[in-house]
Design a protein around this motif. Structure first.
Motif, PDB file in Angstrom:
ATOM      1  N   LYS A 110      -9.070   6.792   0.967  1.00 12.43           N
ATOM      2  CA  LYS A 110      -8.794   5.699   0.474  1.00 12.43           C
ATOM      3  C   LYS A 110      -8.626   5.544  -0.908  1.00 12.43           C
ATOM      4  O   LYS A 110      -8.234   4.292  -1.450  1.00 12.43           O
TER       5      LYS A 110
ATOM      6  N   TYR B   5       0.680   1.618   0.918  1.00 15.29           N
ATOM      7  CA  TYR B   5      -0.260   1.096   2.066  1.00 15.29           C
ATOM      8  C   TYR B   5       0.410   0.433   3.269  1.00 15.29           C
ATOM      9  O   TYR B   5       1.687  -0.356   3.138  1.00 15.29           O
TER      10      TYR B   5
ATOM     11  N   LEU C 193      -3.069  -7.082   3.167  1.00 13.03           N
ATOM     12  CA  LEU C 193      -3.212  -5.955   1.928  1.00 13.03           C
ATOM     13  C   LEU C 193      -4.359  -6.165   1.312  1.00 13.03           C
ATOM     14  O   LEU C 193      -4.546  -7.342   0.571  1.00 13.03           O
TER      15      LEU C 193
ATOM     16  N   SER D  41      -7.495  -1.648   2.446  1.00 14.13           N
ATOM     17  CA  SER D  41      -6.371  -0.968   2.607  1.00 14.13           C
ATOM     18  C   SER D  41      -6.240   0.516   1.800  1.00 14.13           C
ATOM     19  O   SER D  41      -6.136   1.670   1.980  1.00 14.13           O
ATOM     20  N   GLY D  42      -6.841   0.222   0.346  1.00 15.87           N
ATOM     21  CA  GLY D  42      -7.191   1.380  -0.392  1.00 15.87           C
ATOM     22  C   GLY D  42      -7.836   0.956  -1.845  1.00 15.87           C
ATOM     23  O   GLY D  42      -7.836  -0.177  -2.290  1.00 15.87           O
TER      24      GLY D  42
ATOM     25  N   LEU E  41      -6.753  -4.963  -1.810  1.00 20.39           N
ATOM     26  CA  LEU E  41      -6.743  -3.724  -2.666  1.00 20.39           C
ATOM     27  C   LEU E  41      -7.944  -3.885  -3.450  1.00 20.39           C
ATOM     28  O   LEU E  41      -8.397  -4.868  -3.741  1.00 20.39           O
TER      29      LEU E  41
END
Ligand code: AP5
Ligand code: MG
Length: 190
Positions: free
Chosen positions: A166, A190, A2, A109-110, A4
């Motif tokens: 994203k 996610y 992950l 992931s975003g 972020l």
């Protein structure tokens, strides 16, 4: 993994929310502002150079922060993921981050962008400036310079992630717990 990007203008709450997110999701927090401030307090050459710019509310050169992030990614090889706080701050940094992650077979992931209006940012930073010891929180002029710098150089980074589908923007005004819940509801997708 992950990864972020927590995004937003100076004082939006990136650091505050990162502290809560690393605990919940077991991530490594990479804040370029915090890394630079630790270079300053250790009196390194890099810190001394960066301090001149930071105290004026101006961004430090891309190659400096990209090098710092590259080192941190290498020294956290076993991490389950990262929160990028205050980085990337230019499109050049965003492109470099994508390349660095690709070499590790990973990707962003975003991005969650905290939306807070300038008047509230200035209020928060002046309040913190009373006892933070951060020279860049000390007066309204420097705070405004940081916001101008954000609008001209950093805001385009949101578009960079939007084009990759994203980007999620959320309201960054409210209680810390309310905002945390909004971020978690995005991260959980996610
Ligand atoms: P950096 O350290 O990244 O600072 P910043 O992004 O300008 O802003 P802050 O870290 O002050 O804000 P934040 O969003 O983390 O908010 P926080 O949670 O602290 O950068 C500093 C300098 O380093 C830059 O100007 C530049 O020179 C250099 N630099 C760093 N990264 C760089 C890069 N990638 N490239 C080039 N140069 C770079 O909260 C702020 C305050 O508000 C706190 O007092 C907090 O308690 C309060 N608060 C938080 N949430 C709330 C809420 N919901 N309601 C009310 N108050 C709240
Ligand atoms: Mg911060």
């Amino acid at each position: 993994m992950l990864n972020l990007v927590l995004f937003g203008p100076p004082g939006a709450g990136k650091g505050t929310q990162s502290e809560k997110l690393i605990e919940k999701y077991q991530l490594v927090h990479l804040s370029t502002g915090d890394i630079l401030r630790s270079e300053i307090s250790n009196g390194t050459e890099l810190g001394l150079e960066a301090k001149k710019l930071m105290d004026q509310g101006v961004l430090v050169p891309d190659e400096v922060v990209i090098g710092m992030i590259s080192n941190k990614l290498d020294s956290n090889k076993d991490a389950g993921g990262f929160i990028f706080d205050g980085f990337p701050r230019t499109v050049t940094q965003a492109e470099a981050l994508d390349k660095l992650l690709a070499t590790k077979s990973s990707a962003i992931s975003g991005m969650v962008a905290l939306v807070v209006e300038p008047e509230e940012l200035e209020k928060r930073l002046l309040l913190r400036g009373k006892d933070s010891g951060r020279p860049d929180d000390a007066n309204p002029e420097i705070i405004r310079k940081r916001i101008v710098e954000y609008n001209s150089k950093t805001a385009p980074v949101a578009n960079y992630y939007k084009e990759q589908n994203k980007l999620t923007s959320i309201n960054g005004v409210g209680t810390i717990d309310q905002i945390f819940d909004s971020i978690c509801s995005v991260v959980n997708t996610y």
